[in-house]
Write a protein that holds these residues in place. Sequence first.
Motif, PDB file in Angstrom:
ATOM      1  N   MET A   1       0.844  -1.188   0.000  1.00  0.00           N
ATOM      2  CA  MET A   1       0.000   0.000   0.000  1.00  0.00           C
ATOM      3  C   MET A   1       0.888   1.250   0.000  1.00  0.00           C
ATOM      4  O   MET A   1       1.885   1.307   0.678  1.00  0.00           O
ATOM      5  CB  MET A   1      -0.876   0.003   1.254  1.00  0.00           C
ATOM      6  CG  MET A   1      -2.059   0.910   1.143  1.00  0.00           C
ATOM      7  SD  MET A   1      -3.230   0.612   2.488  1.00  0.00           S
ATOM      8  CE  MET A   1      -2.667   1.715   3.758  1.00  0.00           C
ATOM      9  N   LYS A 289      -0.598  -9.828   7.404  1.00  0.00           N
ATOM     10  CA  LYS A 289       0.119  -8.569   7.532  1.00  0.00           C
ATOM     11  C   LYS A 289       1.139  -8.509   6.413  1.00  0.00           C
ATOM     12  O   LYS A 289       1.914  -9.424   6.219  1.00  0.00           O
ATOM     13  CB  LYS A 289       0.806  -8.526   8.897  1.00  0.00           C
ATOM     14  CG  LYS A 289       1.476  -7.219   9.197  1.00  0.00           C
ATOM     15  CD  LYS A 289       1.481  -7.017  10.680  1.00  0.00           C
ATOM     16  CE  LYS A 289       2.853  -6.958  11.238  1.00  0.00           C
ATOM     17  NZ  LYS A 289       2.893  -6.760  12.663  1.00  0.00           N
ATOM     18  N   ALA A 291       4.338  -6.591   4.768  1.00  0.00           N
ATOM     19  CA  ALA A 291       5.381  -5.642   5.142  1.00  0.00           C
ATOM     20  C   ALA A 291       5.661  -4.656   4.003  1.00  0.00           C
ATOM     21  O   ALA A 291       5.893  -3.489   4.237  1.00  0.00           O
ATOM     22  CB  ALA A 291       6.644  -6.389   5.510  1.00  0.00           C
ATOM     23  N   GLY A 292       5.627  -5.121   2.787  1.00  0.00           N
ATOM     24  CA  GLY A 292       6.088  -4.297   1.681  1.00  0.00           C
ATOM     25  C   GLY A 292       5.054  -3.318   1.164  1.00  0.00           C
ATOM     26  O   GLY A 292       3.983  -3.183   1.673  1.00  0.00           O
TER      27      GLY A 292
ATOM     28  N   MET B 109      12.859   1.755  -0.351  1.00  0.00           N
ATOM     29  CA  MET B 109      12.465   0.406   0.035  1.00  0.00           C
ATOM     30  C   MET B 109      13.620  -0.359   0.668  1.00  0.00           C
ATOM     31  O   MET B 109      13.420  -1.191   1.547  1.00  0.00           O
ATOM     32  CB  MET B 109      11.897  -0.364  -1.175  1.00  0.00           C
ATOM     33  CG  MET B 109      10.491   0.072  -1.550  1.00  0.00           C
ATOM     34  SD  MET B 109       9.426   0.499  -0.131  1.00  0.00           S
ATOM     35  CE  MET B 109       8.946  -1.133   0.461  1.00  0.00           C
ATOM     36  N   PHE B 112      13.617   0.646   4.166  1.00  0.00           N
ATOM     37  CA  PHE B 112      12.525  -0.014   4.873  1.00  0.00           C
ATOM     38  C   PHE B 112      12.883  -1.454   5.215  1.00  0.00           C
ATOM     39  O   PHE B 112      12.677  -1.919   6.340  1.00  0.00           O
ATOM     40  CB  PHE B 112      11.258   0.028   4.012  1.00  0.00           C
ATOM     41  CG  PHE B 112      10.107  -0.673   4.648  1.00  0.00           C
ATOM     42  CD1 PHE B 112       9.454  -0.085   5.715  1.00  0.00           C
ATOM     43  CD2 PHE B 112       9.697  -1.921   4.216  1.00  0.00           C
ATOM     44  CE1 PHE B 112       8.400  -0.729   6.341  1.00  0.00           C
ATOM     45  CE2 PHE B 112       8.650  -2.571   4.832  1.00  0.00           C
ATOM     46  CZ  PHE B 112       7.997  -1.972   5.890  1.00  0.00           C
ATOM     47  N   TRP B 113      13.447  -2.165   4.266  1.00  0.00           N
ATOM     48  CA  TRP B 113      13.770  -3.579   4.515  1.00  0.00           C
ATOM     49  C   TRP B 113      14.899  -3.731   5.523  1.00  0.00           C
ATOM     50  O   TRP B 113      14.899  -4.660   6.331  1.00  0.00           O
ATOM     51  CB  TRP B 113      14.095  -4.300   3.207  1.00  0.00           C
ATOM     52  CG  TRP B 113      12.834  -4.632   2.480  1.00  0.00           C
ATOM     53  CD1 TRP B 113      12.346  -4.025   1.363  1.00  0.00           C
ATOM     54  CD2 TRP B 113      11.847  -5.603   2.867  1.00  0.00           C
ATOM     55  NE1 TRP B 113      11.123  -4.557   1.030  1.00  0.00           N
ATOM     56  CE2 TRP B 113      10.796  -5.521   1.927  1.00  0.00           C
ATOM     57  CE3 TRP B 113      11.753  -6.517   3.908  1.00  0.00           C
ATOM     58  CZ2 TRP B 113       9.667  -6.330   1.991  1.00  0.00           C
ATOM     59  CZ3 TRP B 113      10.629  -7.328   3.974  1.00  0.00           C
ATOM     60  CH2 TRP B 113       9.599  -7.232   3.031  1.00  0.00           C
ATOM     61  N   PHE B 116      13.273  -3.406   8.718  1.00  0.00           N
ATOM     62  CA  PHE B 116      12.427  -4.570   8.955  1.00  0.00           C
ATOM     63  C   PHE B 116      13.245  -5.767   9.446  1.00  0.00           C
ATOM     64  O   PHE B 116      12.809  -6.514  10.316  1.00  0.00           O
ATOM     65  CB  PHE B 116      11.696  -4.930   7.660  1.00  0.00           C
ATOM     66  CG  PHE B 116      10.766  -6.093   7.803  1.00  0.00           C
ATOM     67  CD1 PHE B 116       9.587  -5.954   8.516  1.00  0.00           C
ATOM     68  CD2 PHE B 116      11.075  -7.314   7.249  1.00  0.00           C
ATOM     69  CE1 PHE B 116       8.728  -7.020   8.673  1.00  0.00           C
ATOM     70  CE2 PHE B 116      10.220  -8.393   7.393  1.00  0.00           C
ATOM     71  CZ  PHE B 116       9.043  -8.249   8.109  1.00  0.00           C
ATOM     72  N   LEU B 158       7.026  -0.102  11.889  1.00  0.00           N
ATOM     73  CA  LEU B 158       5.929  -0.722  11.140  1.00  0.00           C
ATOM     74  C   LEU B 158       4.589  -0.154  11.580  1.00  0.00           C
ATOM     75  O   LEU B 158       3.727   0.148  10.764  1.00  0.00           O
ATOM     76  CB  LEU B 158       5.931  -2.242  11.354  1.00  0.00           C
ATOM     77  CG  LEU B 158       7.074  -3.018  10.722  1.00  0.00           C
ATOM     78  CD1 LEU B 158       6.983  -4.497  11.071  1.00  0.00           C
ATOM     79  CD2 LEU B 158       7.045  -2.844   9.210  1.00  0.00           C
ATOM     80  N   ARG B 161       4.150   3.420  10.365  1.00  0.00           N
ATOM     81  CA  ARG B 161       3.936   3.435   8.923  1.00  0.00           C
ATOM     82  C   ARG B 161       2.484   3.105   8.616  1.00  0.00           C
ATOM     83  O   ARG B 161       1.836   3.764   7.812  1.00  0.00           O
ATOM     84  CB  ARG B 161       4.871   2.421   8.263  1.00  0.00           C
ATOM     85  CG  ARG B 161       4.727   2.365   6.763  1.00  0.00           C
ATOM     86  CD  ARG B 161       5.788   1.470   6.147  1.00  0.00           C
ATOM     87  NE  ARG B 161       5.454   1.124   4.780  1.00  0.00           N
ATOM     88  CZ  ARG B 161       4.693   0.104   4.462  1.00  0.00           C
ATOM     89  NH1 ARG B 161       4.186  -0.667   5.412  1.00  0.00           N
ATOM     90  NH2 ARG B 161       4.423  -0.166   3.199  1.00  0.00           N
ATOM     91  N   LEU B 165      -0.066   5.595   6.844  1.00  0.00           N
ATOM     92  CA  LEU B 165      -0.642   5.280   5.534  1.00  0.00           C
ATOM     93  C   LEU B 165      -2.156   5.450   5.548  1.00  0.00           C
ATOM     94  O   LEU B 165      -2.778   5.682   4.524  1.00  0.00           O
ATOM     95  CB  LEU B 165      -0.280   3.845   5.126  1.00  0.00           C
ATOM     96  CG  LEU B 165       1.177   3.613   4.713  1.00  0.00           C
ATOM     97  CD1 LEU B 165       1.412   2.157   4.369  1.00  0.00           C
ATOM     98  CD2 LEU B 165       1.544   4.504   3.533  1.00  0.00           C
ATOM     99  N   LYS B 278       0.023  -7.021  15.798  1.00  0.00           N
ATOM    100  CA  LYS B 278      -0.672  -7.759  14.770  1.00  0.00           C
ATOM    101  C   LYS B 278      -0.435  -7.187  13.383  1.00  0.00           C
ATOM    102  O   LYS B 278      -0.230  -6.009  13.252  1.00  0.00           O
ATOM    103  CB  LYS B 278      -2.162  -7.779  15.056  1.00  0.00           C
ATOM    104  CG  LYS B 278      -2.687  -9.150  14.799  1.00  0.00           C
ATOM    105  CD  LYS B 278      -4.075  -9.319  15.330  1.00  0.00           C
ATOM    106  CE  LYS B 278      -4.554 -10.700  14.956  1.00  0.00           C
ATOM    107  NZ  LYS B 278      -5.797 -10.988  15.578  1.00  0.00           N
TER     108      LYS B 278
END
Lengths: 292, 278
Positions: A1, A289, A291-292, B109, B112-113, B116, B158, B161, B165, B278
């Motif tokens: 998203m 869920k 992540a990307g 990205m 972000f990774w 993560f 996370l 974000r 969003l 979650k």
Amino acid sequence: MERRTLFAGWMLPAVLVAPQLAITVLFFLLPAWRAFGESVRATDAFGLNSSFVGLANFAELFQSSTYQAALVRTFVFCIAVTCLAMGFGLLLASFANRAIRGARVYRILLIWPYAIAPAIASVIFVFLLQPQIGLLTNLFGRLGLDFNYATHADQAFLLVIVIAAWKQVSYNFIFYLAGLQSVPRSVIEAATLDGARGFYRFRTMIFPLLAPTTFFLIIVNIVYAAFDTFALIFALTAGGPGTATETLVVKVYRDGILNLDIGGSAAQSIILMVIIIGLTTIQFRYTGKRAG
Amino acid sequence: MNRKPDYLAHAVLLLGVVIFIFPLWVAFAGATQSAAAINRGDISLIPRLAGLKIFITAFGFGNAAKGGVPVWHMLLVSLGMALVIAIGKIVISALSAFAIAFFRFPFRMIAFWLIFITLMLPVEVRIIPTYAVMSDFHLINSFTGLTMPLIASATATLLFRQVFLAIPDELVEAAKLDGAGPMRFFFDILLPVSAPNLAALFVILFVYGWNQYLWPLLVATNGKLDPIVLGIVQMITTDQIPQWNLVMAATILAIIPPVLVVVAMQRWFIGGLTEVDK
């Protein structure tokens, strides 16, 4: 998203992510990278020279009977803790979700153990079960049970399972209660009118609706039991007696910090990373869920 | 409702409450009794009123294994650690989530990774190499070393974000029309809108920071930076017979702050936890 409306520029966002990235690279990626490096090297007895040995550290681990035993022990430990903690969490949540007096008070009294440190949980259980002075030890003694977790391997293992589960029940309780509260009242009431009662109603109508929560909690509980219980076990038994409570994370610490087997410990770290990456991937893939 | 009370539910819930409180009650009652009585194995479930002042005495009680650092000092270290970790994580996660959600920049990205991935690298799995990195940077026995490496947080990033969003486009457009720059938007609109999430995260991260054990065990070696959790475990694992009444009083003192935070903020905490994880 993704968002449609954005702000322009790339300098500002680069500055904004910089602190997080810097810490991530320095304290997460660099150590992980080093673990890879060390896991394929062996250091001589004096710790002066090391040489490349390929996968020898890993081969040695998997052939070692103590490592195999620790793997099996960790597996049993995770299953036991997960079943106990989730079972009790679900039981308490399903009763706390009923329309009873004082439901809010019960809720508070059941969630506070979330705040207790795993190491502290062990400390208060030591006071209860200390071989010489423990209140429960003495009670067990009068009942003819010789309880001494410092010398009896099976009792020690049982005790770390009980404490780890005790500490984790409230987490599961919170999630199951949230899950139950999202089950429409009408579903529960319809089931009652149909004459379906008690456990049957729960099993056939409500439990399936909790399946996503259950699946999510299984993964979280396994991760908790496998990785977050180091302090709990270490404070209670330090892995003993012998290796009775030595799970994989305890073994990494004992081998690396106490026995200074750098290569072997690094190889164990890599294996643990693979396990946790696997579990996290499953969690993100199957709990909806993204992540990307 | 005029139905008769649900006895079964009360019985089960009460049993649950008792199972949770009993060990703590024994610790509390034990703290008020004399060390001699405890060492005889003579622990009463009824607290001794005259012994209640132990909860004051315990503040000055020192951890003999580590040069006598007193309990109050360890409590302060824990408080500092919990606050710095909780606030630090919230700040850097909110900023990086803001950058990732509201901007398009090169390597977005990848950034972000990278963040993560930290989810998959807890200290427990990289003990030795992390220790080595810490000592290369001379961060052993420093408050920076104790807190900074724990400040990166994939979980908080996370969550932020996800929250960011979900902010409606109209809100962003309106702010832009009003001439608000990105940082103004962040502080005046984004943060207030995410206040409940901030509160929930604060509870979770405060508890996380307060309860650290393995990290301080590696980083704090001379006692000055021992948080209370580490100190208490050392008190009961020394070779001497522990002074159980003082140790139990210290244990109760160590439990109070995180429990208070959870109970006081439980409304946000419960909603937030199920949201965050979650």
